[in-house]
Design a protein around this motif. Structure first.
Motif, PDB file in Angstrom:
ATOM      1  N   ARG A 160       0.287  -1.242  -0.304  1.00 27.11           N
ATOM      2  CA  ARG A 160      -0.257  -0.124   0.263  1.00 27.11           C
ATOM      3  C   ARG A 160       1.058   1.272   0.383  1.00 27.11           C
ATOM      4  NH1 ARG A 160      -2.218  -0.395   4.295  1.00 27.11           N
ATOM      5  NH2 ARG A 160      -3.838  -2.516   3.739  1.00 27.11           N
ATOM      6  N   PHE A 161       1.697   0.829   0.492  1.00 24.03           N
ATOM      7  CA  PHE A 161       2.827   1.811   0.755  1.00 24.03           C
ATOM      8  C   PHE A 161       3.473   2.676  -0.429  1.00 24.03           C
ATOM      9  CE2 PHE A 161       7.385   4.019   0.222  1.00 24.03           C
ATOM     10  CZ  PHE A 161       7.711   4.725   0.941  1.00 24.03           C
ATOM     11  N   PHE A 162       3.959   1.654  -1.785  1.00 29.40           N
ATOM     12  CA  PHE A 162       4.508   1.639  -2.782  1.00 29.40           C
ATOM     13  C   PHE A 162       2.690   2.440  -4.090  1.00 29.40           C
ATOM     14  CE2 PHE A 162       8.189  -0.466  -1.162  1.00 29.40           C
ATOM     15  CZ  PHE A 162       9.085   0.294  -2.119  1.00 29.40           C
ATOM     16  N   THR A 163       1.782   1.719  -3.530  1.00 34.98           N
ATOM     17  CA  THR A 163       0.587   1.671  -4.685  1.00 34.98           C
ATOM     18  C   THR A 163       0.049   3.032  -4.563  1.00 34.98           C
ATOM     19  OG1 THR A 163      -0.794   0.223  -3.172  1.00 34.98           O
ATOM     20  CG2 THR A 163       0.905  -0.825  -5.191  1.00 34.98           C
ATOM     21  N   GLU A 164      -0.456   3.546  -3.021  1.00 35.27           N
ATOM     22  CA  GLU A 164      -1.416   4.394  -2.395  1.00 35.27           C
ATOM     23  C   GLU A 164      -0.245   5.270  -2.586  1.00 35.27           C
ATOM     24  OE1 GLU A 164      -4.116   3.210  -0.114  1.00 35.27           O
ATOM     25  OE2 GLU A 164      -5.280   0.839  -1.132  1.00 35.27           O
ATOM     26  N   GLY A 165       0.597   5.164  -1.956  1.00 37.18           N
ATOM     27  CA  GLY A 165       1.782   6.378  -1.854  1.00 37.18           C
ATOM     28  C   GLY A 165       2.400   7.016  -2.674  1.00 37.18           C
ATOM     29  N   LEU A 166       3.369   6.071  -2.955  1.00 43.24           N
ATOM     30  CA  LEU A 166       4.264   6.752  -4.161  1.00 43.24           C
ATOM     31  C   LEU A 166       3.431   6.617  -5.341  1.00 43.24           C
ATOM     32  CD1 LEU A 166       7.289   4.988  -2.577  1.00 43.24           C
ATOM     33  CD2 LEU A 166       6.139   7.034  -2.184  1.00 43.24           C
ATOM     34  N   GLY A 167       3.270   6.068  -5.743  1.00 43.45           N
ATOM     35  CA  GLY A 167       2.243   5.809  -7.340  1.00 43.45           C
ATOM     36  C   GLY A 167       1.991   5.168  -7.716  1.00 43.45           C
ATOM     37  N   ALA A 178       2.460 -11.908  -2.469  1.00 42.18           N
ATOM     38  CA  ALA A 178       3.803 -11.058  -3.161  1.00 42.18           C
ATOM     39  C   ALA A 178       2.763 -10.206  -3.697  1.00 42.18           C
ATOM     40  CB  ALA A 178       4.879 -11.553  -4.278  1.00 42.18           C
ATOM     41  N   ALA A 179       3.967  -8.948  -4.767  1.00 38.75           N
ATOM     42  CA  ALA A 179       3.021  -8.144  -5.477  1.00 38.75           C
ATOM     43  C   ALA A 179       3.925  -8.349  -6.411  1.00 38.75           C
ATOM     44  CB  ALA A 179       2.805  -7.000  -4.907  1.00 38.75           C
ATOM     45  N   PHE A 180       4.429  -7.805  -7.212  1.00 40.32           N
ATOM     46  CA  PHE A 180       5.052  -6.781  -8.410  1.00 40.32           C
ATOM     47  C   PHE A 180       4.658  -5.933  -8.956  1.00 40.32           C
ATOM     48  CE2 PHE A 180       5.501 -11.906  -8.720  1.00 40.32           C
ATOM     49  CZ  PHE A 180       6.643 -11.734  -8.850  1.00 40.32           C
ATOM     50  N   MET A 181       5.359  -4.138  -8.951  1.00 40.26           N
ATOM     51  CA  MET A 181       4.866  -3.034  -8.736  1.00 40.26           C
ATOM     52  C   MET A 181       5.940  -2.552  -9.594  1.00 40.26           C
ATOM     53  SD  MET A 181       3.498  -2.567  -5.362  1.00 40.26           S
ATOM     54  CE  MET A 181       5.114  -3.080  -3.931  1.00 40.26           C
ATOM     55  N   ARG A 182       5.792  -1.416 -10.279  1.00 37.85           N
ATOM     56  CA  ARG A 182       6.662  -1.180 -11.217  1.00 37.85           C
ATOM     57  C   ARG A 182       6.364   0.157 -10.766  1.00 37.85           C
ATOM     58  NH1 ARG A 182       1.830  -1.759 -13.819  1.00 37.85           N
ATOM     59  NH2 ARG A 182       0.962  -0.925 -15.772  1.00 37.85           N
ATOM     60  N   CYS A 183       7.818   1.648 -10.983  1.00 32.42           N
ATOM     61  CA  CYS A 183       7.175   2.658 -11.694  1.00 32.42           C
ATOM     62  C   CYS A 183       7.788   3.302 -12.781  1.00 32.42           C
ATOM     63  CB  CYS A 183       8.188   3.741 -10.486  1.00 32.42           C
ATOM     64  SG  CYS A 183       9.622   2.832 -10.152  1.00 32.42           S
ATOM     65  N   ASN A 189       9.507  -3.026 -10.733  1.00 27.17           N
ATOM     66  CA  ASN A 189      10.938  -2.318 -10.217  1.00 27.17           C
ATOM     67  C   ASN A 189      11.408  -2.482  -8.666  1.00 27.17           C
ATOM     68  OD1 ASN A 189       9.857   0.152 -12.689  1.00 27.17           O
ATOM     69  ND2 ASN A 189      11.744  -0.878 -12.918  1.00 27.17           N
ATOM     70  N   VAL A 190      10.230  -2.710  -7.834  1.00 26.87           N
ATOM     71  CA  VAL A 190      10.192  -3.287  -6.683  1.00 26.87           C
ATOM     72  C   VAL A 190       9.081  -4.500  -6.737  1.00 26.87           C
ATOM     73  CG1 VAL A 190       9.536  -2.563  -4.131  1.00 26.87           C
ATOM     74  CG2 VAL A 190      10.639  -1.014  -5.635  1.00 26.87           C
ATOM     75  N   LEU A 191       9.793  -5.332  -6.258  1.00 29.37           N
ATOM     76  CA  LEU A 191       9.016  -6.457  -5.542  1.00 29.37           C
ATOM     77  C   LEU A 191       8.638  -6.596  -4.462  1.00 29.37           C
ATOM     78  CD1 LEU A 191       6.713 -10.321  -5.595  1.00 29.37           C
ATOM     79  CD2 LEU A 191       8.991 -11.040  -6.782  1.00 29.37           C
ATOM     80  N   VAL A 192       7.072  -6.984  -3.295  1.00 27.85           N
ATOM     81  CA  VAL A 192       7.340  -6.933  -1.629  1.00 27.85           C
ATOM     82  C   VAL A 192       6.859  -8.441  -1.553  1.00 27.85           C
ATOM     83  CG1 VAL A 192       6.215  -6.632   0.356  1.00 27.85           C
ATOM     84  CG2 VAL A 192       7.233  -5.108  -1.815  1.00 27.85           C
ATOM     85  N   GLN A 193       7.544  -8.995  -0.702  1.00 27.74           N
ATOM     86  CA  GLN A 193       7.067 -10.776  -0.810  1.00 27.74           C
ATOM     87  C   GLN A 193       6.604 -10.722   1.008  1.00 27.74           C
ATOM     88  OE1 GLN A 193      10.150 -13.343  -2.273  1.00 27.74           O
ATOM     89  NE2 GLN A 193      10.923 -13.055  -0.673  1.00 27.74           N
ATOM     90  N   GLN A 194       5.671 -11.488   1.036  1.00 26.04           N
ATOM     91  CA  GLN A 194       5.373 -11.910   2.584  1.00 26.04           C
ATOM     92  C   GLN A 194       6.475 -12.560   3.560  1.00 26.04           C
ATOM     93  OE1 GLN A 194       2.856 -10.450   4.263  1.00 26.04           O
ATOM     94  NE2 GLN A 194       3.866 -11.077   6.054  1.00 26.04           N
ATOM     95  N   ALA A 195       6.829 -12.308   4.320  1.00 29.93           N
ATOM     96  CA  ALA A 195       7.951 -12.663   5.224  1.00 29.93           C
ATOM     97  C   ALA A 195       8.002 -12.529   6.538  1.00 29.93           C
ATOM     98  CB  ALA A 195       9.478 -12.140   4.379  1.00 29.93           C
ATOM     99  N   PRO A 196       8.717 -13.643   7.117  1.00 27.15           N
ATOM    100  CA  PRO A 196       9.227 -13.322   8.765  1.00 27.15           C
ATOM    101  C   PRO A 196       9.355 -12.408   9.443  1.00 27.15           C
ATOM    102  CG  PRO A 196      10.504 -15.354   7.956  1.00 27.15           C
ATOM    103  CD  PRO A 196       9.726 -15.131   6.299  1.00 27.15           C
TER     104      PRO A 196
END
Length: 308
Positions: A160-167, A178-183, A189-196
């Motif tokens: 949400r920080f990368f999508t709703e915050g930065l765009g 996980a979500a594969f996100m682009r700028c 350009n950024v992939l965020v995955q669930q981790a411990p």
């Protein structure tokens, strides 16, 4: 697109000099102690001391001040603080505390590289001559920083920080994971995955073609076979060829070529992937250490100690 590229990364490691030698071998140009450049992207990688390996910061490029205004308003809606000046905006990803700077910067000018000639059935693109790769003798040099992959204990919040915050825009997802996100126009350009725990999984660097992926990895492994992690293969998500190696601190670094590009958002439909499709299309199976790096338990202890 208001954002147009992942401009740089700052990575913390316990031994900066040791890691710096690795990235010089990897093909990044060492321009100063702990500072590295790519062929086209300029200075894009910085190493700093940290008691545990981690992603300390990143810079993202935007077109103009209006983009910064929009991001500042987005962050305010998310109740996330930021600092703003004429040409940049600084904030922090709220889960891992990654420092993020959005800078007004010119778009990257890419050099057009002629397509590599490959023969195929009914298509003799290099008839009567040996494959050009056989005469390549220069060290492999990454053209530009491509993406970074991070683990987050709250994947949805970081996304949400990368999508709703930065765009950033979502290209594809692995549901609940996980979500594969682009700028930029690159698939991600950024992939965020669930981790411990919050940690840096890998950085990824573009080279010209699959031959450069193979040449780069082969050179890295000739005297240091322990650097090998996973490859050669091809991802399904993003379509890119890959080969992963490991730096002395335990961070993975990837040579890649032939990434999907999304030039018109309306022509791309994000999809969900599960199982092996979420990892690769072909190649050797991923080792357990790629999915769960061997130092995660130590990182959890070290992160606890570092955070006091």
């Amino acid at each position: 697109m208001a954002l147009h590229r992942l401009q740089s990364l700052t990575v913390g490691v316990p031994d900066v000099a040791e890691a710096a030698d690795y990235y010089a071998d990897f093909g990044l140009e060492r321009v100063a102690p702990g500072r590295f450049a790519t062929v086209e992207g300029g200075e894009q990688f910085f190493l700093e001391y940290s008691p545990v390996r981690r992603l300390l910061g990143m810079a993202v490029a935007a077109d103009d001040g209006e983009d910064l205004d929009r991001i500042a308003a987005n962050l305010d809606r998310l109740q996330l603080p930021c600092e703003r000046d004429t040409g940049s905006l600084r904030t922090r990803e709220p889960i891992a505390g990654i420092s993020v700077e959005v800078r007004v910067a010119p778009r990257l000018t890419r050099v057009t590289v002629a397509a590599t000639l490959y023969n195929g059935p009914g298509r003799l693109d290099r008839a009567g001559t040996r494959a050009p790769v056989l005469s390549r003798t220069d060290p492999v040099r990454p053209l530009a920083l491509g993406h970074v992959v991070i683990g987050s204990v709250e994947q949805e919040s970081t996304q949400r920080f990368f999508t709703e915050g930065l765009g950033f825009k979502v290209s594809d997802v692995v549901p609940g994971t996980a979500a594969f996100m682009r700028c930029s126009t690159d698939h991600h350009n950024v992939l965020v995955q669930q981790a411990p725990l919050n940690f840096l999984h890998h950085t990824s660097w573009q080279v010209t073609d699959v031959d450069e992926v193979g040449r780069g990895a082969t050179s890295m492994l000739t005297e240091h076979p322990e650097r090998h992690v996973w490859g050669l293969g091809r991802h399904h998500i993003g379509s890119n060829f890959f080969w992963y190696l490991k730096d002395p601190a335990g961070n993975f670094s990837e040579y890649y070529a032939d990434m999907d590009c999304i030039v018109d958002d309306q022509l791309w439909t994000p999809r969900s992937f599960e199982g092996m499709q979420a990892l690769y299309a072909w190649g050797p199976p991923p080792p357990p250490s790629f999915l769960a790096p061997e130092d995660l338990a130590a990182l959890m202890t070290g992160a606890h100690t570092a955070n006091g």
